[in-house]
Design an enzyme around this catalytic site. Sequence first.
Site, PDB file in Angstrom:
ATOM      1  N   SER A 251      -2.050  61.323 -72.137  1.00 21.01           N
ATOM      2  CA  SER A 251      -2.823  60.868 -70.799  1.00 21.01           C
ATOM      3  C   SER A 251      -3.598  59.540 -71.253  1.00 21.01           C
ATOM      4  O   SER A 251      -3.022  58.608 -71.947  1.00 21.01           O
ATOM      5  CB  SER A 251      -3.565  61.800 -70.402  1.00 21.01           C
ATOM      6  OG  SER A 251      -3.650  61.685 -68.943  1.00 21.01           O
ATOM      7  N   LYS A 255      -2.518  56.375 -73.829  1.00 18.74           N
ATOM      8  CA  LYS A 255      -2.629  55.036 -73.659  1.00 18.74           C
ATOM      9  C   LYS A 255      -3.228  54.391 -74.831  1.00 18.74           C
ATOM     10  O   LYS A 255      -2.710  53.340 -75.138  1.00 18.74           O
ATOM     11  CB  LYS A 255      -3.543  54.795 -72.486  1.00 18.74           C
ATOM     12  CG  LYS A 255      -3.222  55.279 -71.103  1.00 18.74           C
ATOM     13  CD  LYS A 255      -4.127  54.754 -69.859  1.00 18.74           C
ATOM     14  CE  LYS A 255      -4.545  55.835 -68.787  1.00 18.74           C
ATOM     15  NZ  LYS A 255      -3.451  56.312 -67.929  1.00 18.74           N
ATOM     16  N   TRP A 342       1.651  61.337 -60.580  1.00 23.18           N
ATOM     17  CA  TRP A 342       0.569  60.244 -60.797  1.00 23.18           C
ATOM     18  C   TRP A 342       0.887  59.398 -62.041  1.00 23.18           C
ATOM     19  O   TRP A 342       0.506  57.985 -61.913  1.00 23.18           O
ATOM     20  CB  TRP A 342      -0.528  61.095 -61.055  1.00 23.18           C
ATOM     21  CG  TRP A 342      -1.776  60.312 -61.063  1.00 23.18           C
ATOM     22  CD1 TRP A 342      -2.670  60.383 -62.249  1.00 23.18           C
ATOM     23  CD2 TRP A 342      -2.487  59.720 -60.094  1.00 23.18           C
ATOM     24  NE1 TRP A 342      -3.759  59.570 -61.815  1.00 23.18           N
ATOM     25  CE2 TRP A 342      -3.720  59.201 -60.392  1.00 23.18           C
ATOM     26  CE3 TRP A 342      -2.292  59.406 -58.537  1.00 23.18           C
ATOM     27  CZ2 TRP A 342      -4.693  58.230 -59.796  1.00 23.18           C
ATOM     28  CZ3 TRP A 342      -3.319  58.694 -57.793  1.00 23.18           C
ATOM     29  CH2 TRP A 342      -4.391  58.153 -58.341  1.00 23.18           C
ATOM     30  N   HIS A 392       1.022  68.096 -65.585  1.00 24.01           N
ATOM     31  CA  HIS A 392       0.305  67.157 -66.598  1.00 24.01           C
ATOM     32  C   HIS A 392      -0.289  67.979 -67.582  1.00 24.01           C
ATOM     33  O   HIS A 392      -1.300  68.576 -67.418  1.00 24.01           O
ATOM     34  CB  HIS A 392      -0.719  66.326 -65.707  1.00 24.01           C
ATOM     35  CG  HIS A 392      -1.463  65.124 -66.437  1.00 24.01           C
ATOM     36  ND1 HIS A 392      -0.625  64.147 -67.108  1.00 24.01           N
ATOM     37  CD2 HIS A 392      -2.564  65.202 -66.763  1.00 24.01           C
ATOM     38  CE1 HIS A 392      -1.364  63.282 -67.674  1.00 24.01           C
ATOM     39  NE2 HIS A 392      -2.796  63.663 -67.461  1.00 24.01           N
TER      40      HIS A 392
HETATM   41  C1  GCU Z   1      -6.741  60.572 -64.652  1.00 22.55           C
HETATM   42  C2  GCU Z   1      -6.230  58.849 -64.594  1.00 22.55           C
HETATM   43  C3  GCU Z   1      -5.045  58.617 -65.450  1.00 22.55           C
HETATM   44  C4  GCU Z   1      -5.213  59.400 -66.945  1.00 22.55           C
HETATM   45  C5  GCU Z   1      -5.539  60.818 -66.733  1.00 22.55           C
HETATM   46  C6  GCU Z   1      -5.763  61.528 -67.973  1.00 22.55           C
HETATM   47  O1  GCU Z   1      -5.719  61.019 -63.645  1.00 22.55           O
HETATM   48  O2  GCU Z   1      -6.229  58.421 -63.422  1.00 22.55           O
HETATM   49  O3  GCU Z   1      -4.941  57.253 -65.751  1.00 22.55           O
HETATM   50  O4  GCU Z   1      -3.971  59.172 -67.718  1.00 22.55           O
HETATM   51  O5  GCU Z   1      -6.717  60.830 -65.908  1.00 22.55           O
HETATM   52  O6  GCU Z   1      -6.419  61.011 -68.874  1.00 22.55           O
HETATM   53  O7  GCU Z   1      -5.781  62.972 -67.871  1.00 22.55           O
END
Ligand code: GCU
Length: 414
Positions: A251, A255, A342, A392
């Site tokens: 997540s 990134k 998402w 997720h």
């Molecule tokens: C939120 C956010 C995402 C990210 C996620 C996470 O949903 O919008 O961009 O990847 O958190 O880190 O779990």
Amino acid sequence: GIPTQNLHAQETFNYDETKVGTYTLPPLLQTPDGKKITTTTQWNNIQRPALLKLFADNVYGRLPGKPKGLHFKVTSEDKEALGGKAIRKQITIYFTPADTGASMDVLLYLPKQAKGPVPIFAGLNFKGNHTVHTDPEIKITSRWVAEDKNAGITGNKANENTRGLQASRWVVEEILTRGYGLATAYYGDLEPDYPEGYKTGIRTQLSKSLQIQPNEWGAIGAWAWGMSRIMDYFETDPAINAKQVALQGHSRIGKAALWTGANDTRFAMIISNESGEGGAALARRWYGETVARLNSAFPHWFNPNYKKFNDKPNQLPVDQHQLLALIAPRPLYVASAQEDQWSDPKGEFLSAQAVGPVYALFSKKGIETPEMPGLNQPVGETVRYHNRSGKHDVTLYDWQQYLDFADKQFSNKQ
Ligand code: GCU
């Protein structure tokens, strides 16, 4: 930041494939000023640095180098950890010459049966090292942690009851049995994850010694930088094969892991687990989370320039397939989850699929199928992809694919 109420809900996310619209991705094998890239030398000397700079300027901010005075202290070592199956080390990485101030705590497990230096999976965790396993000897973080009423975390303080809270995401025994080590550190050691967190994080603490201002990088940059400091440690530990380190991130940390891998070629493999918008997913594909939503909900993650593209990702000088291409020719794994729309699984697939021509320059194969594979069907050779069923999360299934991939890519593994 941009106040959320100024954004129409419709503009901030989309789950309707018919509304995605058309887009043209910026080319991988043509420089921003129009020169064709046809050789690995041109890629390494011209295109790679040009793309890195565009991502630094427009998305993640500049990443400083290794600080002078960086040093390590092994704070505990146990050769009979986890019932005799593992060697556990805990190491503090200090970012300045002093044994006080900015630092991060690394938890390291090595398989007891190892004969020589072992390949390693490394990655940051969300809630503290003590949450990756119930092992009672893991130091409990004293730093700020996010509130989690369900888990009994209040007052932003970690506690004994949260040992092993995220163990299902780290599968320590599985990794060790397969002959790999695991190293992890808490991302909050680098920057607590809230808009004002930079004030107590390394972006503020180290701005003088690193000669970089807090607003030149974001929290994602701070986390990415920290992963490179773990690599600095690996290079000093003879029990670790620093040439076979797979960096994994989920997540938001996914990134960051991609940004680390793009900058730091010492990492031999990069794994993006549902990194989504601002990670593996294409920004121009208007599906799932959008750049506008990302920047309004998390104003501290990226370089301030990224906000200029909130409503016009089509004008970004880069798109995320170019970030993935910066991993080439190293093995790259991009993973999605079906119920995690998402993160835009299709946008993650298309971006991983797009980098094939860059890997081909290096005589490596990426993903050669144009269509998204079915659920739980990994595809691709040096670039690999799967769309797992479920939510997720990071699961045993995900890890098993990463371990199989590493077995294949690190074929001379001991
Ligand atoms: C939120 C956010 C995402 C990210 C996620 C996470 O949903 O919008 O961009 O990847 O958190 O880190 O779990």
